[in-house]
Design an enzyme around this catalytic site. Structure first.
Site, PDB file in Angstrom:
ATOM      1  N   ARG A 610      37.365  40.843  30.650  1.00  0.00           N
ATOM      2  CA  ARG A 610      38.125  41.977  31.179  1.00  0.00           C
ATOM      3  C   ARG A 610      38.124  41.927  32.704  1.00  0.00           C
ATOM      4  O   ARG A 610      37.085  41.742  33.338  1.00  0.00           O
ATOM      5  CB  ARG A 610      37.516  43.291  30.693  1.00  0.00           C
ATOM      6  CG  ARG A 610      38.117  44.514  31.372  1.00  0.00           C
ATOM      7  CD  ARG A 610      37.552  45.816  30.823  1.00  0.00           C
ATOM      8  NE  ARG A 610      38.245  46.214  29.602  1.00  0.00           N
ATOM      9  CZ  ARG A 610      37.659  46.481  28.450  1.00  0.00           C
ATOM     10  NH1 ARG A 610      36.351  46.373  28.340  1.00  0.00           N
ATOM     11  NH2 ARG A 610      38.360  46.841  27.393  1.00  0.00           N
ATOM     12  N   GLU A 687      34.235  32.588  41.701  1.00  0.00           N
ATOM     13  CA  GLU A 687      34.059  31.166  41.957  1.00  0.00           C
ATOM     14  C   GLU A 687      34.996  30.303  41.114  1.00  0.00           C
ATOM     15  O   GLU A 687      35.276  29.156  41.458  1.00  0.00           O
ATOM     16  CB  GLU A 687      32.599  30.776  41.725  1.00  0.00           C
ATOM     17  CG  GLU A 687      31.675  31.527  42.678  1.00  0.00           C
ATOM     18  CD  GLU A 687      30.223  31.113  42.570  1.00  0.00           C
ATOM     19  OE1 GLU A 687      29.810  30.684  41.471  1.00  0.00           O
ATOM     20  OE2 GLU A 687      29.498  31.222  43.567  1.00  0.00           O
TER      21      GLU A 687
END
Length: 726
Positions: A610, A687
């Site tokens: 989510r 990242e």
């Protein structure tokens, strides 16, 4: 709160705030220049003086003499502290290099003195008056290629599955190539900086630029040998970190020593050359990748061996991090070697391991696809896996890598791409298209918070940091959703060691961990409010609490109510492999005459559970994509092997991607739900946006020119003599 089993459904599945686009709460302060950063804490320390550091001028060895008398007599100087005047300080958490004290020099620009003066200019000028004599150490071998040749094939594999040698012996298709990635600098806008008040030598207050407050607090206590209760650390605004500010660094240590010596608060920022040589960076890597495949495209063998460097005892860079788990394959052998070298410390940089590893692995995947005469997207789809390849009994908690590839191919127009390298042109430009897969683990850490309801205002306190990632905003959304309130009624108080310890920011664990900690604290607050009102099953919506015949606005609760809790992660997560996945697509242009390479358009498709806030998440992903452009085309810390330092140690000569380098960027979130990962079913994404980008550009360059470059950055000198004839 202990997260003991996968979550099926909860209040976030019908969210009114979480998952919705929202502009950053801290945005107005930052764009108006009124957010107080560590060097600017004039509100808290108006009488602070200026500290300036001196760094060692040799790569390694010993200091035999220091004379600071001229510096002490210089105009405006209040104090000078040299490294020979104190015993070596203890190393903090995850510090490989000793930050100050003693005669030993481990690396170039190691801090060896600090000058405190009335003005910055006076402190800087005086530091140049300190005389230092050295005894240089034995010349070090800083050749990583030679080191790889020495260590290749030695040691036990980190991962070994099946008979790898037989797989390569029997496979109809084998590739075997070497890849190189250079040393990289975090190059954040804000340098490492701290303002410290230790003027009485007893209580210490540290206003610093740091990503993990609780870890920083523990490190300061260990370094100076003082009780944690005597230290307060604050870092409400951080101007970028990318991993370089995870741990205690010399700026805070020197400012503290200067403050104690001068008897006043001291502010100190590391000059840019010391940011690059004194703090941390991403190690260069040498990687050998071998792939074996059947005619149908299924991998039968994966062999990845690599080397990186670090100071003795350090972790270096592990470019093999993704290889045991990303792609299916019947056998695999993975080994990373960390070679001791007396160079500035290497440590975490955005997506440590996967960023440099995917720069190589995703080129190798394209090379194998070409050997098989297969579409690179289809080749990756064929080799998808829903279980840990090294442990088939462990499934992924949630993995939609194939959907990332398929959605990306459709949105990018992959079917219309250039399919013959060197064949498509646009005027003087050779046009190419590249793809790469993206993988980054989904680590979570314990994280706590305090929730306070006071007169209809919800206050959240946690030592979580916001390093430009949107923590203020997503945590406010999480709290508002949990309490059934508006975000406007939530006040966020972050990054103070007086608040409950959080995960901190890093490793893309910050958002899922800290949001879960805020959720735990708010659920504890809900229980306390319900208990005070005598409600067994309470509902919180629209700023009201209802249940058991009670219907009351939260603003009507007269007394302050507070609760504190932390998220703890259950052992059940060990039964799953947890990761985030993505696909990067790029179009590049290579000038047919000069070799200049330009990225023309970029697309990222991300599978990270989510998405708490698509605005802040998109910002993280496109920021990672920008870093990937720099990693692919320009970034390279130029090592002077004779002197053991990085020569291009400023932002003029270390070339990161800038506005002119970045084209149209598009991001697609699958917005999947991972009930194993967190109560919010969310995972980190900060990242993932970097992972694979550089390889997609390298693959695009090959598609444009027919020239395969395996040595980053992809500068024109590495292929201009091989450009197609025009």
């Amino acid at each position: 709160m202990e997260f003991t089993q996968p979550v099926d459904s909860n209040l976030f599945d019908d969210a009114k705030v979480v998952g919705k686009p929202m502009q950053r709460i801290d945005g107005p302060l930052k764009v108006t220049g009124t957010a107080p950063y560590a060097y600017e804490r004039n509100d808290a320390a108006p009488d602070a003086l200026y500290g300036y550091p001196l760094g060692a001028a040799i790569g390694h060895g010993r200091i035999t003499r220091m004379d600071a008398e001229a510096a002490r007599s210089a105009p405006g100087v209040r104090a000078v502290v040299t490294t020979l005047e104190i015993d070596p300080l203890e190393k903090g958490i995850n510090n490989v290099a000793r930050l100050f004290g003693g005669a030993e020099v481990q690396h170039y620009h190691q801090a060896i003195a600090v000058v405190v003066a009335d003005t910055f200019e006076q402190a800087r000028a005086a530091s140049a008056l300190i005389e230092v004599d050295y005894e240089e150490g034995t010349p070090a071998d800083l050749d990583l290629d030679a080191a790889f040749e020495r260590v290749q094939g030695t040691g036990e594999p980190d991962t070994l599955v099946g008979d790898v040698e037989a797989a390569f012996r029997d496979a109809p298709h084998v590739i075997d190539q070497m890849y190189h990635t250079p040393a990289e600098s975090h190059t954040m806008m804000e340098p490492h900086a701290s303002t410290v008040d230790w003027s009485d030598g007893e209580e210490m207050t540290v206003w610093t630029s740091n990503q993990m407050i609780n870890v920083n607090l523990k490190s300061i206590a260990a370094t100076f040998g003082i009780d944690r209760e005597r230290i307060r650390v604050e870092s409400p605004y951080v101007g970028g970190g990318f991993g370089s500010k995870l741990w205690l660094r010399a700026d805070a240590v020197l400012a503290a020593l200067g403050s104690r010596a001068a008897g006043v608060p001291v502010k100190l920022a590391l000059p840019r050359p010391m940011v690059m040589n004194n703090t941390t960076h991403r190690s260069a890597t040498v990687q050998r990748i071998r792939l074996a495949a059947r005619e149908d495209g299924h991998l039968t063998g994966i062999w990845h061996e690599a080397a990186a460097y670090c100071l003795p005892g350090g972790r270096g860079e592990n470019p093999t991090a993704q290889t045991p788990i990303f792609y299916a394959g019947e056998t695999r052998r993975v080994k990373n070697h960390v070679v001791d070298m007396p160079l500035p410390e290497t440590a975490d940089m955005r997506a440590p391991g996967e960023a440099s590893g995917l720069m190589a692995l995703e080129i190798a995947m394209d090379e194998m696809a070409e050997a098989l005469d297969m579409d690179p997207v289809q080749f990756r789809i064929i080799n998808d896996t829903q279980v840990d390849p090294a442990n088939p009994d462990i499934p992924f908690s949630d993995r939609h890598f194939v959907e990332c590839l398929e959605r990306g191919a459709e949105a990018f127009g992959w079917s219309k791409r250039n399919t013959t390298p060197g064949e498509q042109r646009d005027g003087d430009w050779l046009i190419g298209h590249g793809v790469a897969g993206a993988y980054r683990g989904a680590l979570v850490l314990p994280s706590g918070a305090r929730a306070i309801l006071d007169g209809g205002k919800l206050i959240i306190e946690t030592d979580m940091t916001d390093i430009g990632t949107g923590s203020y905003t997503i945590l406010a959304q999480t709290a508002a959703e949990t309490m059934g309130m508006d975000v406007a009624d939530v006040e966020m108080r972050l990054a103070n060691s007086a608040f409950p310890a959080s995960s901190g920011s890093g490793g893309q664990f910050g958002a899922p961990s800290s949001a879960s900690g805020v959720y735990a604290a708010c659920m504890a607050l809900r229980d306390k409010i319900a208990g005070n009102l005598g409600i067994e099953e309470a509902s919180f919506n629209g700023g009201r609490v209802t249940g058991g015949g009670t219907d009351m606005a939260l603003s009507e609760i007269n007394e302050e109510v507070s609760a504190e809790d932390a998220i703890q992660w259950g052992d059940f997560q060990k039964d799953y492999a947890m990761g985030t996945f993505g696909a990067h697509f790029v179009e590049v242009g290579v000038h047919a005459y000069t070799g200049e390479t330009r990225v023309r358009r970029m697309l990222a498709v991300c599978d990270a559970g989510r998405i708490i806030n698509p605005v802040t998440a998109r910002s993280q992903v496109i920021g990672g994509m920008v870093m990937g452009v720099g990693a692919a085309l320009s970034e390279d810390m130029a090592l002077d092997r004779g002197r053991g330092f990085f020569a291009n140690h400023d932002m003029a000569n270390y070339e990161v991607a800038v506005h002119a380098d970045i084209p149209e960027q598009e991001v697609i979130f699958l917005d999947t739900l991972d009930g194993v990962a967190t109560p919010l079913k969310a995972k980190g994404v900060g990242e993932l946006g970097l992972c694979g980008v550089a390889a997609a550009i390298a693959n695009g360059l090959y598609n444009a020119t027919g020239i395969r470059v395996r040595d980053y950055p992809l500068t024109m000198d590495k292929f201009i003599d091989r450009l197609p004839a025009v």
